[in-house]
Design an enzyme around this catalytic site. Structure first.
Site, PDB file in Angstrom:
ATOM      1  N   THR A  97     -97.675   7.691 -44.753  1.00 22.13           N
ATOM      2  CA  THR A  97     -98.031   6.647 -43.800  1.00 22.13           C
ATOM      3  C   THR A  97     -98.928   7.286 -42.752  1.00 22.13           C
ATOM      4  O   THR A  97     -98.496   8.163 -41.998  1.00 22.13           O
ATOM      5  CB  THR A  97     -96.780   6.041 -43.139  1.00 22.13           C
ATOM      6  OG1 THR A  97     -95.958   5.466 -44.149  1.00 22.13           O
ATOM      7  CG2 THR A  97     -97.174   4.963 -42.139  1.00 22.13           C
ATOM      8  N   LYS A 172     -98.392  -1.300 -44.397  1.00 21.21           N
ATOM      9  CA  LYS A 172     -97.261  -0.464 -43.986  1.00 21.21           C
ATOM     10  C   LYS A 172     -96.988  -0.605 -42.497  1.00 21.21           C
ATOM     11  O   LYS A 172     -95.833  -0.591 -42.059  1.00 21.21           O
ATOM     12  CB  LYS A 172     -97.528   1.004 -44.342  1.00 21.21           C
ATOM     13  CG  LYS A 172     -96.363   1.952 -44.005  1.00 21.21           C
ATOM     14  CD  LYS A 172     -95.081   1.607 -44.766  1.00 21.21           C
ATOM     15  CE  LYS A 172     -93.919   2.519 -44.378  1.00 21.21           C
ATOM     16  NZ  LYS A 172     -94.042   3.878 -44.896  1.00 21.21           N
ATOM     17  N   LYS A 240     -94.028   8.242 -35.208  1.00 23.51           N
ATOM     18  CA  LYS A 240     -95.428   8.311 -35.630  1.00 23.51           C
ATOM     19  C   LYS A 240     -95.929   6.969 -36.130  1.00 23.51           C
ATOM     20  O   LYS A 240     -97.004   6.500 -35.771  1.00 23.51           O
ATOM     21  CB  LYS A 240     -95.576   9.396 -36.692  1.00 23.51           C
ATOM     22  CG  LYS A 240     -96.961   9.517 -37.320  1.00 23.51           C
ATOM     23  CD  LYS A 240     -97.024   8.853 -38.688  1.00 23.51           C
ATOM     24  CE  LYS A 240     -96.097   9.521 -39.690  1.00 23.51           C
ATOM     25  NZ  LYS A 240     -96.199   8.922 -41.050  1.00 23.51           N
TER      26      LYS A 240
END
Length: 291
Positions: A97, A172, A240
Site C-alpha cells: 500500500t 485501497k 502510513k
C-alpha cells in the site's frame, strides 16, 4: 505462461502469499534482508537469493510486498534495484500500500523498459493471506491484469480491476478509510461496554452478527478481549495508510472527518512506543483515556 515468480518482502503478509503461490504450482524465488526469517519457506521449496537483482533475473513476474513508500522506491530504484535487473516482458506487481502517484511513476518508468507494472494492494489481513482469500485491488493496463490472473487467483478470491495505474492504490485508500471508521467504532463500543460494567464477551457475541457487526469487529474483537496485540497488521502501517489517504483527499479538496481523528489516536500510541503492535492496540487509547 507465467511460471516463475520472484517475491520481495516475505513478511507477515508476504510469507503466506509465497506459500499459496507454491501450492498453486508456481516456482518461487525469494529475497529477504534476513535469511533466517525465511528459512521455513525455503525448507518448503522457495529458492533464496542474497540480492534483489539475482532474485529478479529469470522470473516471469516479480511481486513486491514491502512496508512503506520509501521501501518501494528503494527496491525499484535503489542500489541493485528491480528496474536495473528486470528484462523486457516481465510483470512487476507491487502489492504494497503506497501512494497512487508513486504507482503511476512505477508504471510509466517500467513501460519505458518494456515492463508490465501493476499496482495491486491487498486487503484481508494476515488471516486472509494465510487462507488465500485476499481481496486484490488492481491498477494498470487491463491486458496485464488479465495475464496475471492465475497469480491473483493463487492468493485471493475477490479480484477487482479499477483501471489505470494508481487506481488500485486509490481503491485501497477507500478501504482504509472504512477500516479507520470501523476499528474506531469497535474500540469505542468495547470501551463503553467496559465502562458500564457489561460482560464484554457476551456483548461481542450479541452484536457481532447484528447490524453493528463488521470485519474489524469479527477479526479484532476477540484479540482485544484476549489482550492479544500481536500484529496481523502493524499499527505503524495503518498510520502510513491513513496518512496517505488524508494527503490524497486534501489534493482533491475533500474533507475527511473520521480519518484524521483515528490517525491522531494511532499517532499518540506510536509516540508511546506501540507502533510495532497490531492495529487492534487502538483500544489502548480508550483504556488510557477512560479507565
Amino acid at each position: 505462461m507465467l511460471k516463475t515468480i520472484g517475491f520481495i518482502g516475505v513478511g507477515i503478509m508476504g510469507k503466506p502469499m509465497v506459500r499459496n503461490l507454491m501450492k498453486a504450482g508456481f516456482s518461487l524465488r525469494i529475497y529477504a534482508r534476513t535469511k533466517a526469517k525465511v528459512e521455513d519457506v525455503i525448507s518448503e521449496g522457495a529458492e533464496f537469493f542474497p540480492t534483489i537483482g539475482e532474485c529478479v533475473q529469470g522470473c516471469d513476474a516479480v511481486i513486491t510486498m514491502v512496508g512503506f513508500p520509501k521501501d518501494v522506491e528503494d527496491v525499484y530504484y535503489g542500489e541493485g534495484n528491480i528496474f536495473a535487473a528486470a528484462t523486457a516482458g516481465q510483470y512487476l506487481i507491487d502489492c504494497t500500500t503506497t501512494s497512487p502517484s508513486l504507482a503511476e511513476r512505477l508504471h510509466e518508468d517500467g513501460a519505458k523498459k518494456g515492463l508490465h507494472v501493476l499496482d495491486v494492494p491487498v486487503t484481508g489481513g494476515e488471516g486472509g493471506a494465510i487462507k488465500g482469500i485476499l481481496s486484490l485491488l488492481v491498477g494498470g493496463d487491463r491486458e496485464d491484469y488479465e495475464a496475471c490472473m492465475p497469480i491473483f487467483k493463487a492468493v485471493g478470491t475477490n479480484i477487482n480491476y479499477f483501471g489505470k495505474a494508481g487506481n488500485g492504490q486509490h481503491a485501497k485508500m477507500a478501504n482504509q478509510i472504512l477500516v479507520a471508521g470501523a476499528l474506531g467504532g469497535v474500540c469505542e463500543a468495547l470501551a463503553y461496554g467496559k465502562a458500564e460494567g457489561l460482560d464484554l464477551q457476551a456483548l461481542f457475541d450479541a452484536v457481532s452478527t447484528g447490524a453493528g457487526g463488521s470485519a474489524q469487529l469479527s477479526a479484532l474483537g476477540p484479540k482485544i478481549l484476549a489482550g492479544d496485540f500481536r500484529p496481523g497488521f502493524y499499527m505503524k502501517h495503518i498510520i502510513k495508510d491513513l496518512r496517505l489517504a488524508t494527503e490524497e483527499a486534501e489534493r482533491k479538496g475533500l474533507t475527511l472527518d473520521v480519518v484524521p481523528k483515528v490517525l491522531a489516536d494511532f499517532r499518540e500510541l506510536e509516540e508511546k512506543g506501540l507502533g510495532e503492535e497490531g492495529s487492534q492496540a487502538l483500544i489502548k487509547h480508550y483504556v488510557h483515556e477512560k479507565n
